[in-house]
Design a protein around this motif. Sequence first.
Motif, PDB file in Angstrom:
ATOM      1  N   ARG A  68      -0.203   0.844  14.868  1.00 42.80           N
ATOM      2  CA  ARG A  68      -0.969   1.136  13.660  1.00 42.80           C
ATOM      3  C   ARG A  68      -0.236   2.185  12.842  1.00 42.80           C
ATOM      4  NH1 ARG A  68      -6.776   4.208  12.881  1.00 42.80           N
ATOM      5  NH2 ARG A  68      -5.397   5.989  13.158  1.00 42.80           N
ATOM      6  N   ILE A  69      -0.187   1.944  11.542  1.00 37.60           N
ATOM      7  CA  ILE A  69       0.411   2.898  10.619  1.00 37.60           C
ATOM      8  C   ILE A  69      -0.572   3.102   9.465  1.00 37.60           C
ATOM      9  CG2 ILE A  69       1.663   1.035   9.426  1.00 37.60           C
ATOM     10  CD1 ILE A  69       3.862   3.061   8.787  1.00 37.60           C
ATOM     11  N   THR A  70      -0.672   4.330   8.970  1.00 40.11           N
ATOM     12  CA  THR A  70      -1.564   4.601   7.846  1.00 40.11           C
ATOM     13  C   THR A  70      -0.794   4.493   6.534  1.00 40.11           C
ATOM     14  OG1 THR A  70      -1.172   6.971   7.565  1.00 40.11           O
ATOM     15  CG2 THR A  70      -2.700   6.316   9.309  1.00 40.11           C
ATOM     16  N   ASN A  71      -1.545   4.369   5.452  1.00 39.27           N
ATOM     17  CA  ASN A  71      -0.902   4.360   4.130  1.00 39.27           C
ATOM     18  C   ASN A  71      -1.194   5.662   3.378  1.00 39.27           C
ATOM     19  OD1 ASN A  71      -3.543   4.059   3.310  1.00 39.27           O
ATOM     20  ND2 ASN A  71      -3.160   2.368   1.910  1.00 39.27           N
ATOM     21  N   LEU A  72      -1.306   6.755   4.136  1.00 34.76           N
ATOM     22  CA  LEU A  72      -1.662   8.038   3.537  1.00 34.76           C
ATOM     23  C   LEU A  72      -0.461   8.901   3.182  1.00 34.76           C
ATOM     24  CD1 LEU A  72      -4.716   8.995   5.785  1.00 34.76           C
ATOM     25  CD2 LEU A  72      -4.733   7.993   3.498  1.00 34.76           C
ATOM     26  N   VAL A  73       0.740   8.458   3.545  1.00 35.26           N
ATOM     27  CA  VAL A  73       1.925   9.263   3.240  1.00 35.26           C
ATOM     28  C   VAL A  73       2.145   9.316   1.733  1.00 35.26           C
ATOM     29  CG1 VAL A  73       4.410   9.508   3.545  1.00 35.26           C
ATOM     30  CG2 VAL A  73       2.995   8.685   5.441  1.00 35.26           C
ATOM     31  N   ASN A  74       2.197  10.499   1.209  1.00 35.79           N
ATOM     32  CA  ASN A  74       2.381  10.700  -0.222  1.00 35.79           C
ATOM     33  C   ASN A  74       3.593  11.615  -0.404  1.00 35.79           C
ATOM     34  OD1 ASN A  74       1.557  10.093  -2.793  1.00 35.79           O
ATOM     35  ND2 ASN A  74      -0.370  11.220  -2.690  1.00 35.79           N
ATOM     36  N   SER A  75       4.471  11.380  -1.286  1.00 40.27           N
ATOM     37  CA  SER A  75       4.394  10.485  -2.428  1.00 40.27           C
ATOM     38  C   SER A  75       4.905   9.078  -2.080  1.00 40.27           C
ATOM     39  CB  SER A  75       5.266  11.047  -3.550  1.00 40.27           C
ATOM     40  OG  SER A  75       6.625  11.053  -3.114  1.00 40.27           O
ATOM     41  N   LYS A  76       4.990   8.234  -3.134  1.00 42.14           N
ATOM     42  CA  LYS A  76       5.513   6.887  -2.931  1.00 42.14           C
ATOM     43  C   LYS A  76       6.917   6.931  -2.351  1.00 42.14           C
ATOM     44  CE  LYS A  76       2.846   5.227  -6.931  1.00 42.14           C
ATOM     45  NZ  LYS A  76       2.921   4.670  -8.302  1.00 42.14           N
ATOM     46  N   GLN A  79      -9.140   7.513  -9.778  1.00 42.21           N
ATOM     47  CA  GLN A  79      -8.273   6.363 -10.018  1.00 42.21           C
ATOM     48  C   GLN A  79      -6.878   6.615  -9.478  1.00 42.21           C
ATOM     49  OE1 GLN A  79      -9.712   3.523 -11.379  1.00 42.21           O
ATOM     50  NE2 GLN A  79      -7.850   2.593 -10.570  1.00 42.21           N
ATOM     51  N   GLU A  80      -6.405   7.851  -9.577  1.00 43.98           N
ATOM     52  CA  GLU A  80      -5.092   8.198  -9.021  1.00 43.98           C
ATOM     53  C   GLU A  80      -5.082   8.020  -7.509  1.00 43.98           C
ATOM     54  OE1 GLU A  80      -4.246  12.160 -10.282  1.00 43.98           O
ATOM     55  OE2 GLU A  80      -3.566  11.552 -12.293  1.00 43.98           O
ATOM     56  N   ILE A  81      -6.156   8.439  -6.852  1.00 43.43           N
ATOM     57  CA  ILE A  81      -6.259   8.261  -5.399  1.00 43.43           C
ATOM     58  C   ILE A  81      -6.236   6.777  -5.045  1.00 43.43           C
ATOM     59  CG2 ILE A  81      -7.766   8.545  -3.398  1.00 43.43           C
ATOM     60  CD1 ILE A  81      -8.795  11.129  -4.727  1.00 43.43           C
ATOM     61  N   PHE A  82      -7.067   5.998  -5.739  1.00 41.90           N
ATOM     62  CA  PHE A  82      -7.145   4.563  -5.435  1.00 41.90           C
ATOM     63  C   PHE A  82      -5.822   3.866  -5.711  1.00 41.90           C
ATOM     64  CE2 PHE A  82      -7.844   0.153  -6.644  1.00 41.90           C
ATOM     65  CZ  PHE A  82      -8.538  -0.317  -5.543  1.00 41.90           C
ATOM     66  N   ASN A  83      -5.212   4.147  -6.847  1.00 39.98           N
ATOM     67  CA  ASN A  83      -3.944   3.493  -7.199  1.00 39.98           C
ATOM     68  C   ASN A  83      -2.857   3.815  -6.188  1.00 39.98           C
ATOM     69  OD1 ASN A  83      -5.108   2.348  -9.467  1.00 39.98           O
ATOM     70  ND2 ASN A  83      -4.300   3.892 -10.888  1.00 39.98           N
ATOM     71  N   GLY A  84      -2.853   5.061  -5.700  1.00 39.71           N
ATOM     72  CA  GLY A  84      -1.872   5.437  -4.691  1.00 39.71           C
ATOM     73  C   GLY A  84      -2.073   4.674  -3.395  1.00 39.71           C
TER      74      GLY A  84
END
Length: 369
Positions: free
Chosen positions: A339-347, A252-257
Amino acid sequence: MGRCIMREVKSFIEKRDGVEADENNIFLTNGATEGITFMLNLLIKDENDGIMIPIPQYPMYSALITKFEGTQVPYYLDESKGWGMSYKELERSYAEATDKGINVRSMVVINPGNPTGQVLTQEDLNRVIQFAHDKQIFLLADEVYQRNIYVDKEFCSVRKALSELGSPYNDDVELASFHSLSKGLHGECGLRGGFMELHNMNDFANAMMYKSKAVALCSNIIGQIGVGLMVNPPTEDTVSKEVFDLYQTQEQEIFNGLKYRANLITEKLNSIEGVTCNEVEGAMYAFPQIRLHQSYCDLAQQEGLSPDLKYCLEILAKTGIMIVPGSGFGQEEGTYHFRITNLVNSKTEMTKALDRIGEFTSEIMSVYK
């Protein structure tokens, strides 16, 4: 081992789609790429064989079609309609190819989309199936991001859409569907595991495919185990409460991020002058359009670069942010994307990256008017 995993995949498909699956039509692969490569190699004889691919598309498809000496037959997704698909455009693409003597053998559907991030509806898929039936072409369904949906839409597989359309489509349209542990929600990119399911294949062709695939031996064992866990995850009945709770929390943490960053990307990119971005509905990407001034485009041409490539190279040099030019995925002539990914962590880091893109783009827009 493999047969046990295939039975788990069979149960997964039956539960997901409400259909009856056959484990003899399921192939375990080293990621979806291996299955797609296998099918394109079988479908393409020479340059007279065409494969319809969406534009924008994942560049693996164009690369593999070139490798096997086939012909790309592009059909354009409609950016003004959230990267939607139209029957009219499919007809145009097919007719243009056949008028040139191309034998259109197959059509690729990527759902959710890469690089566009859209989620196709069941109505979209019905149009695709009806088109494939009318033209007697083989469908390749790339569904590796089926768990990555962040809007109020349900994933519908081509297999399910076929079943619910009923006869003659469910009895006639040939289909290969692909899923992967190496992408999607879990995103285990270095762990190569996936599966391919065939539907409505001729018995002789199916047997020849089995022999051809068997020559390559089995997919890697760790990947197979990973696929088993993907399609048959821990439940309260199979593991301890502690393990189940930990699994649920982490997933759920992965999905929410991913969902948070998808929404953030849509909001931030649309606030940048000269940039528009459709809502990121699924997958891991956004494919915004950037409206570069003609003087900037002229300068890029003088430098021997496409304008979107020049933009991406400059933003990399000045900010350290790596994005990919839209020309690598295909785009309507006269438009420019990245194209840009949404994998950059943290918020926080994702926000900083998007702010730097905005600042750089504003500078470009102010200099080149």
